[in-house]
Each structure stands twice: as structure tokens, then as C-alpha cells.
Design a protein around this motif. Sequence first.
Motif, mmCIF file in Angstrom:
data_model
loop_
_atom_site.group_PDB
_atom_site.id
_atom_site.type_symbol
_atom_site.label_atom_id
_atom_site.label_comp_id
_atom_site.label_asym_id
_atom_site.label_seq_id
_atom_site.Cartn_x
_atom_site.Cartn_y
_atom_site.Cartn_z
ATOM 1 N N LEU A 150 -23.974 -26.632 13.808
ATOM 2 C CA LEU A 150 -22.900 -27.525 14.248
ATOM 3 C C LEU A 150 -23.300 -28.344 15.474
ATOM 4 N N TYR B 59 -13.214 -28.210 15.382
ATOM 5 C CA TYR B 59 -14.669 -28.418 15.363
ATOM 6 C C TYR B 59 -15.406 -27.135 14.990
ATOM 7 N N ILE B 60 -15.129 -26.049 15.703
ATOM 8 C CA ILE B 60 -15.889 -24.814 15.460
ATOM 9 C C ILE B 60 -15.336 -24.065 14.247
ATOM 10 N N GLY C 146 -15.884 -26.187 11.264
ATOM 11 C CA GLY C 146 -17.298 -26.237 10.909
ATOM 12 C C GLY C 146 -17.746 -25.000 10.157
ATOM 13 N N SER D 218 -19.019 -24.827 6.244
ATOM 14 C CA SER D 218 -20.309 -24.242 5.871
ATOM 15 C C SER D 218 -20.145 -23.238 4.740
ATOM 16 N N ALA E 231 -18.338 -31.586 11.070
ATOM 17 C CA ALA E 231 -17.352 -31.020 11.997
ATOM 18 C C ALA E 231 -16.517 -32.118 12.639
ATOM 19 N N ALA F 67 -15.369 -31.481 4.436
ATOM 20 C CA ALA F 67 -14.664 -31.522 5.718
ATOM 21 C C ALA F 67 -13.282 -32.166 5.598
#
Length: 792
Positions: free
Chosen positions: A20, A56-57, A60, A64, A96, A142
Motif C-alpha cells: 500500500l 486507505y488501510i 487496501g 488485496s 487504496a 477498489a
Amino acid sequence: MGTAAFIDAPLDLRAVLVALFRVDDLRLLPFIVAGILLIGAGAERVMGARRVLLAYIGGGVAISVLGLAIGVVETSFLPALPLNSPPFEGAPPIAALLAVTMASSCFAGALWRRRVRLASVFVALTLFLYSASASDLYALVALPVGLAIGMLAGGRRARLRVQRSSHHETRVLLSALTAVTAIGPVIATVCGSGAGLLSVYGWLSMDPLTSADGIVCVGSSALPCPSAENYAELQPLAGWIAILPLAILLVASWGILRGRRGALSLAIAMNLLVFAGVAYLFAVTEPSTLADLAAVRPTDAISVWQTLVGLAVSALVPLVVALTLFVFRRAAPVPSVPGARSSFALTVGIAASGTLAFTLAGTLGFADQFSPRPDAAFLVQTLPLRLLPPTLLPVESVQFVPLTPWAQAIWYLPSAVFWAVCLVAALRLVVRSSEAQATGDRVRARAVLERGGGGTLAWMTTWPGNAYWFAPDADAAFAYRVSGGVAVTLGGAFGADRARPGIGRAFVDFCGEHGWTPVFYSVDDETRDALADLGWQHTSVADEALLDPRTWTPTGKKRQDVRTATNRAAREGVTTQWTRWIDLTFLDRAQLREISEGWVADKTIPEMGFTLGGLDETADPAVRLMLARDREGRIVAVTSWLPVRGWDGVVGYALDVMRRRDDAMNGVMEFVIGAVVEQARAEGCSVLSLSGSPLASHREGDAADLPAVDRVLEQLSALLEPAYGFRSLANFKKKFQPEFAPMWMIYPDATHLPAIGLALLRCYVPGLTLAGAARLGARLRPAARESAEVSA
């Protein structure tokens, strides 16, 4: 890495987190950093820093996991279908960031929510279809992941119904769609032959002429390539000639954004041309030929079956785009100047003729520099194909190849010159279309209006979409629209001689010469009396709310709401600004579009026109705006005011657009209109019109006692009330205690009413068909019934 090994490989969470924040290609680092700063700052402003980190995290990691799972399915069950390169690592930063973008859209207003989502979808789909690397698959995943995070984090939930767009926003979307079809093939060209469904465009950008150990060949059955160690395209840069037609699409996209009808027609024609060309390749190209081509390109990893599937999809995409543009063609209303289209066609025709003549003469003149020597009959037969960029030539049409630099110039340059001329012609067509707004009858009608004035709604006659009749022996005119053989005027006559007897009769005679039924719509008492000698029927269609700025004050019990709003605005720091569109900053204009789109998106029916203006009409320098700004300077409400012209210039203003933010203070519109009254008084104006509310006349008595036509209008008003709130608007205007003046519709007799009703609907909603009207009524009827029950 085999499928079994891939399936059995454990998910490394540390590697996923590292991915990321890792950029493998340092050339992309500045763009990633810029994206983090811009997207992160915007998302943090609308949904907070914690939600940004979560998107974002957390997003992400979810991307994945899903991406790797999709890779397993594709590798195991869809090995022959061109979808994407298999993912073996975690999601990259771009995926992300897309998740953050989609999540933040759930906290944005209607305009930016739609724009952000569509822009994200366009970016992700374009990369996935035309390139389809593993990163592009993650970017596509995403989109739903980010949307789900936004909704779970407290954002607005996605609604299944399609939100309405204003005319401007519709053009933005059509322009973006056209631009994608132009940019996508460039991505495929840059990426070479990728793994996406539309990456075949990268194949088509390859030069069919091949140099095999210095021998020029094609790799077809007619000109097979010898066994050699070194294969290369004869002219690797030849693929960029195919960019010129795509540049024409970009020009068309720019023109569509500005409402140019010629640009939309150009985009439709180019997409149909691409469809025809790719469909031809799909129809005539045999798998054996593709196998031969693949054999001479060791770097090509696409199988014959993948190429055939890609060709089929590549043919359908431009066809769908062309059909979409055609369906929404009314979004581009600005016509070309007279002769612009014929000039474009003549330029393209001359360029094509010159290109073909030069190609024929040059090839025959330098025949000894081609191998084998060109056959004249075959050359003439396939000559039209030489207008195509060289990389798009069907392999079967190549029966000889150029050997010398002069022969290669004859082979490559003519089509490049032809498409360059077409690009210049397209620019001229689109640019000259913009002059249509400044020429012809509209300029003449505006001059007539400015010389002699008209009614309070006369400035609406200067809007696009109207036709004009000019009195042959007087300084007067009518604006009208024709639909279904009915000519509906927009108000009464305007100009210095508008009150001269016989003006209305002359317009009626003009309509009779054309076989039209004339209808005088939204006319005042003065015009009704002037047309009394016709002996026609009339009915009230609205009541216009009029104020005299010289004497109006907010005092009195019935105007308490206006005083309360003014006092509250002072406490909350809300101020007003009297301005024009051309004097606003870019950010101010963006705010107004956001407010307007939020208003349109909540409507059940399309944005209406005719006597109902929108944000496009506020761009006229003669139109004034009264804005309301909160303590931070943010625009929370907007009203637009059309000039009312008399014998000696502007004598007042008429209300047109009136829109506000959902979170604006209660009473902001009362405050804004009160400020306009003060402004009009300061300018010495004698009239201020709050305009009429269509189909919301203040009729007295029982509805059952009204004439048949009035009962029909009452029913139509009730039907449209949940969507547009005409009656609610009329009740709002009562707060200012105006004088109500009836606005009339004058028509020959009741037998014409069905045709008149449909014509009026089409004036307000252009392009509406009988079937569309039926569907519209079906959508509105439940809401109207619910509204009536609530009122009861």
C-alpha cells in the motif's frame, strides 16, 4: 508460479501493508504523492482523518484479499479470456486512493458525489479494459470496497434510482464518455498489447510491416516472413498516426462540453467509423491469419482466441457510445453557423481526394521501389483503404511493401496528412459552432427588446431554443416554439411597437401560412385585451407576483417571516452579494453548480425549460445574481434576476432561479429576496416580479365549478406538485404580500386543447414523446396521491 502454488500460498499481511505504500516505478512517484495530498486533503475535509485512514488501510487490505481471490478464479476457470494479468501481490497505492475517493463521495453533495464516483469508475474501467495489469484489477475492486466503507462509516447510502442531471451536467458526462473512448486506445498503445478486453487497440497500433533480418515483409500468406532471429516493426512510430483520429474525438469531447451540436454529431460519426472498422477486422480476419501474425511477434502474449474476443468487444464499445450520444443528443443544442457543416464536409472531401490521388500517382511513379511491383488494378481497388492510418490496414490488403525511404514516405505520410487536415477541420467546425449564439435572429430579437422593452418575462425570449417572428412594418416581435403543429409564444409581443393594433393578428396570419395553430402563452392583461378582437378563448395559467420596490417594506404582521429571516441572518453572519456570473470566481461558480445539481438530482422529472431557467441562463451578463453567504464565505443560496426593460432601459427585475443548500438557515430565501427589494429601490426600479408559478393560479371557488380546461390544468398542477412544487412556490410568494396579476393562455377553441397540452409539455421538456409522457405520469402519480393525502 503455478495455479496450485498460487492457491496454496498463504496471505502475507505484512506484504499486503507494504504494497500500500510501495511504488515500483519511480516515474509514478510524483503522481502518487500528488494524489495522496489532493485526495487525502479533500477526503479529510468531508469525512475526517479517521475515516480516511480506515478507507486507505482497511480498504487496501480488503482490496488485496478480494483481488487475490479473483486472480485464483481467473487462473483456474478463465485462462483463455482476456481480462487482466494475474495478481500475485497486494494492492498498490492507487487502488487504496480510489477506495478513499469512493468512500468520501458518500459524504459529498449530489453534484460532487456523482462526479467523483463517475470519474473514479471511468479511470478504473479505462485502465482495466485497455491495459488490465494486476494493479488495474485492484483499482477496479477498489470501487465497491470504497463505496461500502463510506456507507458503513456513516455516509449517504447509494440509491438505486438514477439521479437527474441538469443540462450542463449531462454535457459533462457525455463529454467524459467521449474522452474515454479517445484516451483508452492511447493507453493501450503505450502499454502495447496488454491483457484487457480492449487491449486489442494496442495490437492495432502495431505496424503490420515487419523487418525480418532486414527483409521487409508482412507475415501473411501473400508476403510471408522468412525464418529469422531479429523481428521488428518497420516503423515503430507509425502507430502514433492512429492517434490523430482519437485527437478528433477529444476535440468533439470539448465541443460537447460546450453544447455544440456539430461536435456531438462528429463524435457519433467517429465512433461509428471505429465500430465499422473493427467489425470489418473481426469479420474478415481468420484465426489462421492471427496465428501467423502472432508467430512473427514473439513478444505478443495474447492468444488467437483472446484477440478475437477482444475484437468483438472493441467493436461493441464505440457502437454503444455512439448510441448513447444519439439518445442524449438534445443535450447539445447549440447549432453550427450556416455553412459550417458543408465547409467541413468539403474540406474532408478535398483532403481525401488529394490523398488518394497522391498515393496512386506516387506508388505508380515509384513502383520499382516496392516489392513486388504494385499491380495497378489491385492498387485502385484497395486505394480507399489507404486513408486509414497504416497500422489499421487489413493484412489481406497489403500485397506489396516499400523498400526505400521514398517508398516508405509514400506509404506512411498521405494518411497522416489526411487525418491532420481532418483534425483542423474538426477544430474549425466546433469553434465556429460557438458563433451561432452571437448571430442571426437571436441578436436581432435582443436588439428589438433592448430598444423598446416588453413584459416582465420578456427577457426569457433571449434564451436558446426560441424561434422569432418579426413584424414586417413595425419594431415588434414574438418569440415562439413549434411542436406538433402548435406554435406556442413565450409571452406577448416585445419591442417599441408591441402595443400597436394588428401585431397579434399578423402573427396569427403568419402561423396560418405555415399550417400552425397559434397559442399565446403567459401573456398579461394588456396583451389579452389587445388580442380580444380575435374572439378566442382564454384561461389563467399562472398568477404573477408583483412588488413595487419604491413602496414595499417588510412591516406588517403578514410579513413577519421576512423580518424574522433578516434578523436571524444578522445573528448568524449571513450576508448578501449583488453580482453577475462573469464577476464570480471559479470556486464560486463551482459552488453554484453544486447547489443547482443538488436541487436537480432530487427531482423526479428532468430539468425543465421554456419559462423556467437554469444555471446556464445566469451566464448572460445582463442577468443579476443575489447570493447569500454564510460566516465562512460559503455560498448557501442563489437567486437570479432577469432585467425588465422599458422605454428607457432597465425598470426592474424578474425572479428566475431560486435555489439553496439543504443546510442553509431557515428563511434564507426570504432574507435574499428582501435584500433584492432594497437593491432595486436603490437603483430606482419601479417593478420587481417574483414571476409566475406555472399551473398554480389562485382560482376562486369549487374546482368542480371550473371550466373543463381549468380542471385539466388543476389536475396537471397536482400531478407535477411533488416534483416541482409550483403550488408551494406560489404560497411562498404570498409571504411578501405582492399584488397577483393573472397570466393567460389564449387559444382558438377547446378542440385544440389536447394538441396544445402536449405542445406545452414538449416546450418545458424538449423531446418528450407520448410514451415518455405516460411514463412520466406513472412516476408522478403515486407521489401526487401521497401529497394530496398529506394536504387533506
